[in-house]
Scaffold this motif. Structure first.
Motif, PDB file in Angstrom:
ATOM      1  N   ARG A 172      -9.519 -11.462   2.284  1.00  7.43           N
ATOM      2  CA  ARG A 172      -9.039 -10.481   3.258  1.00  7.43           C
ATOM      3  C   ARG A 172      -9.189 -11.080   4.647  1.00  7.43           C
ATOM      4  O   ARG A 172     -10.217 -11.620   4.994  1.00  7.43           O
ATOM      5  CB  ARG A 172      -9.850  -9.190   3.145  1.00  7.43           C
ATOM      6  N   LYS A 222       0.861  -1.179   0.000  1.00  2.00           N
ATOM      7  CA  LYS A 222       0.000   0.000   0.000  1.00  2.00           C
ATOM      8  C   LYS A 222       0.895   1.225   0.000  1.00  2.00           C
ATOM      9  O   LYS A 222       2.086   1.137   0.271  1.00  2.00           O
ATOM     10  CB  LYS A 222      -0.897   0.010   1.240  1.00  2.00           C
ATOM     11  N   ASP A 224      -1.312  -4.375   4.096  1.00  2.24           N
ATOM     12  CA  ASP A 224      -2.637  -4.963   3.987  1.00  2.24           C
ATOM     13  C   ASP A 224      -2.632  -6.380   4.562  1.00  2.24           C
ATOM     14  O   ASP A 224      -1.568  -6.956   4.801  1.00  2.24           O
ATOM     15  CB  ASP A 224      -3.083  -4.978   2.519  1.00  2.24           C
TER      16      ASP A 224
END
Length: 167
Positions: free
Chosen positions: A166, A92, A98
């Protein structure tokens, strides 16, 4: 003689205009409700990120050189694939990293024309509660299906399939 009824209508019109402007500002300033129907947007963004990372890994550094993805899959180098893929999906612009995870497998056909899907590497195992998206990329390699031995001189295709989620 002056008619006072016109003044009353004018004041009523200004009051109505103020109420309408206030209502529009109140509606536009309210928070947006995130509905379950909008969840596909984050899935599409995650899928596009996975496609972009696999595509950049498929670009060779020189015109006649193999791409990093061909080297990792064809040479059966899960650690190199893990380093490149995790670097691509978790970078990022800020200082935070992340929390994306993945599970990669390779699918190909053996000499008997049987389809073989082999787990390649996972950053973390799926527990069943994750919402994963599937990303694929075809890779031309000179190795045969598992155990990834050097095969014929003509390249053949292997399908790299990555489940991305995620954490």
């Amino acid at each position: 003689m002056v008619d006072d009824r016109g003044q009353l209508y004018t004041i009523e019109g200004f009051a109505a205009a103020i109420i309408m402007v206030f209502t529009v500002l109140l509606v536009l300033g309210s928070t947006t409700v995130y509905t379950p129907g909008d969840s596909h947007i984050s899935d599409l963004q995650l899928e596009q990120l996975g496609h972009d990372v696999l595509w950049t890994m498929s670009v060779p550094p020189a015109p006649d050189a193999p791409s990093p993805l061909q080297q990792d899959i064809g040479g059966y180098q899960p650690a190199a694939f893990n380093a490149s893929f995790m670097n691509g999906i978790n970078n990022k612009t800020g200082s935070e990293i992340d929390t994306l995870q993945y599970s990669a497998s390779v699918t190909c056909r053996d000499a008997g024309n049987n389809i073989i899907q082999t787990p390649f590497i996972s950053s973390r195992n799926l527990t069943g509660g994750e919402h994963a998206v599937r990303v694929t990329e075809w890779v031309l390699v000179k190795q045969t299906c598992p155990p990834f031995e050097v095969g014929p001189e003509t390249p053949h295709a292997m399908l790299v399939e990555v489940l991305l989620w995620r954490e």
